[in-house]
Design a protein around this motif. Structure first.
Motif, PDB file in Angstrom:
ATOM      1  N   LYS A   1      -5.024  -4.370 -17.154  1.00 24.67           N
ATOM      2  CA  LYS A   1      -3.828  -4.111 -16.349  1.00 24.67           C
ATOM      3  C   LYS A   1      -4.196  -4.122 -14.870  1.00 24.67           C
ATOM      4  O   LYS A   1      -4.819  -5.050 -14.393  1.00 24.67           O
ATOM      5  N   TYR A   2      -3.840  -3.044 -14.146  1.00 27.77           N
ATOM      6  CA  TYR A   2      -4.200  -2.908 -12.727  1.00 27.77           C
ATOM      7  C   TYR A   2      -5.277  -1.842 -12.603  1.00 27.77           C
ATOM      8  O   TYR A   2      -5.351  -0.913 -13.406  1.00 27.77           O
ATOM      9  N   SER A   3      -6.088  -1.988 -11.572  1.00 31.87           N
ATOM     10  CA  SER A   3      -7.186  -1.055 -11.342  1.00 31.87           C
ATOM     11  C   SER A   3      -7.226  -0.646  -9.884  1.00 31.87           C
ATOM     12  O   SER A   3      -6.744  -1.368  -9.011  1.00 31.87           O
ATOM     13  N   VAL A   4      -7.831   0.499  -9.640  1.00 30.91           N
ATOM     14  CA  VAL A   4      -8.145   0.924  -8.280  1.00 30.91           C
ATOM     15  C   VAL A   4      -9.658   0.818  -8.162  1.00 30.91           C
ATOM     16  O   VAL A   4     -10.399   1.401  -8.961  1.00 30.91           O
TER      17      VAL A   4
ATOM     18  N   ASN B   1       2.733   0.811 -10.485  1.00 26.99           N
ATOM     19  CA  ASN B   1       3.151   2.024  -9.785  1.00 26.99           C
ATOM     20  C   ASN B   1       2.072   3.094  -9.815  1.00 26.99           C
ATOM     21  O   ASN B   1       1.830   3.763  -8.810  1.00 26.99           O
ATOM     22  N   GLU B   2       1.412   3.250 -10.955  1.00 32.68           N
ATOM     23  CA  GLU B   2       0.317   4.221 -11.055  1.00 32.68           C
ATOM     24  C   GLU B   2      -0.820   3.860 -10.112  1.00 32.68           C
ATOM     25  O   GLU B   2      -1.422   4.735  -9.482  1.00 32.68           O
ATOM     26  N   ALA B   3      -1.124   2.567 -10.020  1.00 32.02           N
ATOM     27  CA  ALA B   3      -2.202   2.120  -9.139  1.00 32.02           C
ATOM     28  C   ALA B   3      -1.891   2.437  -7.675  1.00 32.02           C
ATOM     29  O   ALA B   3      -2.738   2.961  -6.948  1.00 32.02           O
ATOM     30  N   PHE B   4      -0.670   2.129  -7.242  1.00 33.52           N
ATOM     31  CA  PHE B   4      -0.305   2.432  -5.855  1.00 33.52           C
ATOM     32  C   PHE B   4      -0.267   3.929  -5.597  1.00 33.52           C
ATOM     33  O   PHE B   4      -0.703   4.390  -4.540  1.00 33.52           O
ATOM     34  N   ASP B   5       0.226   4.710  -6.547  1.00 39.45           N
ATOM     35  CA  ASP B   5       0.257   6.170  -6.384  1.00 39.45           C
ATOM     36  C   ASP B   5      -1.148   6.732  -6.231  1.00 39.45           C
ATOM     37  O   ASP B   5      -1.406   7.560  -5.357  1.00 39.45           O
ATOM     38  N   LEU B   6      -2.071   6.282  -7.061  1.00 41.50           N
ATOM     39  CA  LEU B   6      -3.442   6.762  -6.966  1.00 41.50           C
ATOM     40  C   LEU B   6      -4.082   6.334  -5.652  1.00 41.50           C
ATOM     41  O   LEU B   6      -4.721   7.145  -4.971  1.00 41.50           O
ATOM     42  N   ALA B   7      -3.917   5.092  -5.274  1.00 40.75           N
ATOM     43  CA  ALA B   7      -4.520   4.595  -4.032  1.00 40.75           C
ATOM     44  C   ALA B   7      -4.025   5.375  -2.820  1.00 40.75           C
ATOM     45  O   ALA B   7      -4.796   5.658  -1.892  1.00 40.75           O
ATOM     46  N   ARG B   8      -2.754   5.768  -2.825  1.00 46.19           N
ATOM     47  CA  ARG B   8      -2.211   6.556  -1.704  1.00 46.19           C
ATOM     48  C   ARG B   8      -2.836   7.941  -1.611  1.00 46.19           C
ATOM     49  O   ARG B   8      -2.919   8.518  -0.530  1.00 46.19           O
TER      50      ARG B   8
ATOM     51  N   VAL C   1     -11.180   1.223  -0.562  1.00 39.73           N
ATOM     52  CA  VAL C   1     -10.334   1.337  -1.745  1.00 39.73           C
ATOM     53  C   VAL C   1      -9.299   0.218  -1.744  1.00 39.73           C
ATOM     54  O   VAL C   1      -8.633  -0.024  -0.735  1.00 39.73           O
ATOM     55  N   TYR C   2      -9.201  -0.457  -2.883  1.00 39.75           N
ATOM     56  CA  TYR C   2      -8.233  -1.534  -3.069  1.00 39.75           C
ATOM     57  C   TYR C   2      -7.570  -1.402  -4.437  1.00 39.75           C
ATOM     58  O   TYR C   2      -8.143  -0.816  -5.359  1.00 39.75           O
ATOM     59  N   ILE C   3      -6.420  -2.020  -4.568  1.00 40.56           N
ATOM     60  CA  ILE C   3      -5.773  -2.188  -5.868  1.00 40.56           C
ATOM     61  C   ILE C   3      -6.099  -3.606  -6.316  1.00 40.56           C
ATOM     62  O   ILE C   3      -6.019  -4.552  -5.527  1.00 40.56           O
ATOM     63  N   ALA C   4      -6.487  -3.734  -7.591  1.00 37.42           N
ATOM     64  CA  ALA C   4      -6.869  -5.039  -8.118  1.00 37.42           C
ATOM     65  C   ALA C   4      -6.046  -5.396  -9.340  1.00 37.42           C
ATOM     66  O   ALA C   4      -5.697  -4.536 -10.145  1.00 37.42           O
ATOM     67  N   ASN C   5      -5.754  -6.674  -9.452  1.00 40.10           N
ATOM     68  CA  ASN C   5      -5.129  -7.203 -10.649  1.00 40.10           C
ATOM     69  C   ASN C   5      -6.271  -7.541 -11.603  1.00 40.10           C
ATOM     70  O   ASN C   5      -7.048  -8.461 -11.352  1.00 40.10           O
ATOM     71  N   THR C   6      -6.377  -6.772 -12.682  1.00 39.90           N
ATOM     72  CA  THR C   6      -7.439  -6.973 -13.668  1.00 39.90           C
ATOM     73  C   THR C   6      -6.834  -7.312 -15.029  1.00 39.90           C
ATOM     74  O   THR C   6      -7.328  -6.888 -16.066  1.00 39.90           O
TER      75      THR C   6
END
Length: 133
Positions: free
Chosen positions: A4-7, A38-45, A117-122
Motif C-alpha cells: 500500500k502506502y508507506s512513510v 490518508n493514514e500515511a499523510f496523517d502519520l507524516a504530519r 520523511v516522505y510518503i511512498a507509493n509501495t
C-alpha cells in the motif's frame, strides 16, 4: 498488491548509497507501511521532517524479514540502524538487497546522516517500482 502506502525516512545521501551498494530500489528506512493514503499523510504530519540515521556496521541477513516477489518470499539483507528521537514498533533497518538468501556479506555501513520523511507509493511487489509521492 505490495505494501500500500508507506512513510519512509530517506537518507540525504540516498543517491550515493544506491550507487555504492548497487541497490535496485530507493534507499530508505521504513517508519510504517501498509497504510492507506490518508493514514500515511496523517502519520507524516505528526512526525518531524528530518531525523538522524546512525547505521550499524556490517550488513545483516534479516532472518525474519521476508518480502514477496512473484508469489514467493525472498530473504532480505541490509543495515540495522538507530534513529535519533524516533521510536518505532520494529527494529529500524535499511534493506540493501532483497535476494541474498544465505549469503554473508561484510561491508562498511553508509555514513550516518540526516534523513527526510516522505510518503511512498509501495503498491508494487517490485521494490524498484516504489516511489516517493
Amino acid at each position: 498488491m505490495g505494501y500500500k502506502y508507506s512513510v519512509w525516512l530517506v537518507p540525504n545521501s540516498h543517491s550515493y548509497i544506491k550507487q555504492h551498494y548497487k541497490m535496485e530500489h530507493m534507499p530508505h528506512v521504513t517508519i510504517k507501511t501498509l497504510l492507506n493514503i490518508n493514514e500515511a499523510f496523517d502519520l507524516a504530519r505528526k512526525l518531524k521532517s528530518h531525523y538522524y540515521i546512525n547505521f550499524i556496521p556490517n550488513i545483516h541477513d534479516f532472518d525474519k524479514i521476508k518480502y514477496k516477489k512473484n508469489k514467493k518470499e525472498l530473504d532480505a539483507s541490509g543495515f540495522f540502524c538507530n534513529i535519533k528521537n524516533l521510536d518505532l514498533n520494529h527494529t529500524p533497518h535499511m534493506t540493501a538487497h532483497y535476494h541474498m538468501h544465505g549469503m554473508s556479506l561484510f561491508m562498511p555501513p553508509p555514513t550516518s546522516c540526516m534523513g527526510k520523511v516522505y510518503i511512498a507509493n509501495t503498491m508494487s511487489n517490485i521494490p524498484a517500482k516504489w516511489y516517493i509521492l
